[in-house]
Design an enzyme around this catalytic site. Structure first.
Site, short mmCIF file in Angstrom:
data_model
loop_
_atom_site.label_atom_id
_atom_site.label_comp_id
_atom_site.label_asym_id
_atom_site.label_seq_id
_atom_site.Cartn_x
_atom_site.Cartn_y
_atom_site.Cartn_z
CG HIS A 8 14.82 -35.96 -19.64
ND1 HIS A 8 13.76 -36.24 -18.82
CD2 HIS A 8 14.38 -35.01 -20.50
CE1 HIS A 8 12.73 -35.48 -19.15
NE2 HIS A 8 13.08 -34.73 -20.17
CG HIS A 36 10.24 -36.28 -23.86
ND1 HIS A 36 11.19 -35.71 -24.67
CD2 HIS A 36 10.33 -35.61 -22.68
CE1 HIS A 36 11.82 -34.73 -24.02
NE2 HIS A 36 11.32 -34.65 -22.81
CD GLU A 50 13.76 -31.14 -20.13
OE1 GLU A 50 12.87 -31.08 -19.26
OE2 GLU A 50 13.77 -31.99 -21.04
CG HIS A 70 8.42 -33.48 -19.05
ND1 HIS A 70 9.21 -32.60 -18.35
CD2 HIS A 70 9.18 -33.85 -20.12
CE1 HIS A 70 10.37 -32.44 -18.98
NE2 HIS A 70 10.36 -33.19 -20.05
MN MN Z 1 12.04 -33.27 -21.32
#
Ligand code: MN
Length: 234
Positions: free
Chosen positions: A94, A96, A75, A164
């Protein structure tokens, strides 16, 4: 604050791990101020384990500037796409975060419910990979997906990726960490409030004033000092 960027990325990665925002997955990057068309990101490794030696320099296609035998994050295009689209952004995360996932899943908008929460930005838009890309493994891993995600972020600082996770941005690494931590705490507070009553968000004027104040050194430096001390003494 004169901490070298690779060290700042390591500190941010460990701080956000300690906060329960990053785990084995998720990553922090920073733009190279000498070369705005390049950024620093670790090799594919859990954020809590990342060290300065793991930090690589990548270009805005997500390719390493120097050849490396190490695996890279699938990613990494998330970072490349945001640095391409947003010249004002110097740092990207980034993640989660479990605190945010209910909102990512339900598609219920995150709104600032307390003053520190306003640092996630007054507007937190959504991006849904299904809209343009249909069935995927949910990873944002192609340049097209990265560009589409960066477009959804627009001029904002926090973006919810449906089913996500989250992408956050800042004008410095400490600002990024502040926005990320208090965005997650806002999500917790909002969800808890929704269980006992009706949320009462800040007005747009309150949110703008609170965001501006809390990202000034008087608040940001105080928080950063404690977060840094916490990971350095661990
Ligand atoms: Mn991710």
């Amino acid at each position: 604050m004169s901490i070298p960027l690779p060290r700042l990325i390591v500190l941010a990665s460990r701080i956000l791990t300690r906060e329960g925002i990053l785990d084995s997955f998720g990553h922090v990057s920073a733009r190279n101020p000498e070369r705005p068309d390049r950024f620093f990101l670790s090799r594919a490794r859990a954020a809590g384990l990342v060290d300065e030696a793991d930090i690589l320099e990548l270009d805005l296609t997500g390719a390493p500037v120097t050849e490396t035998p190490h695996r890279l994050f699938a990613e990494r295009v998330i970072h490349a796409a945001i640095y391409t689209a947003r010249p004002d952004v110097q740092a990207v995360c980034h993640h989660h975060a479990p605190q945010m996932l209910p909102f990512c899943n339900a598609g219920i908008e995150l709104v600032p419910v307390f003053h520190l929460g306003a640092t996630m930005g007054p507007k937190v838009p959504f991006w849904d990979s299904r809209d343009e890309f249909g069935d995927t493994n949910l990873l944002v891993s192609t340049p097209e997906q990265g560009a589409s995600m960066a477009k959804a972020l627009g001029p904002n600082w926090t973006l919810l990726l449906r089913r996500h996770g989250v992408t956050t941005a800042g004008r410095s690494v400490p600002e990024l960490v502040f926005r990320t931590i208090y965005g997650s705490r806002n999500a917790e507070a909002q969800l808890a409030t929704m269980q006992i009553g009706t949320i009462s968000p800040l007005t747009p004027g309150e949110a703008a004033l609170a965001e501006e104040f809390n990202l000034k050194p008087i608040a940001l430096d105080r928080a950063w000092e404690q977060w840094q001390r916490g990971v350095e003494s661990a």
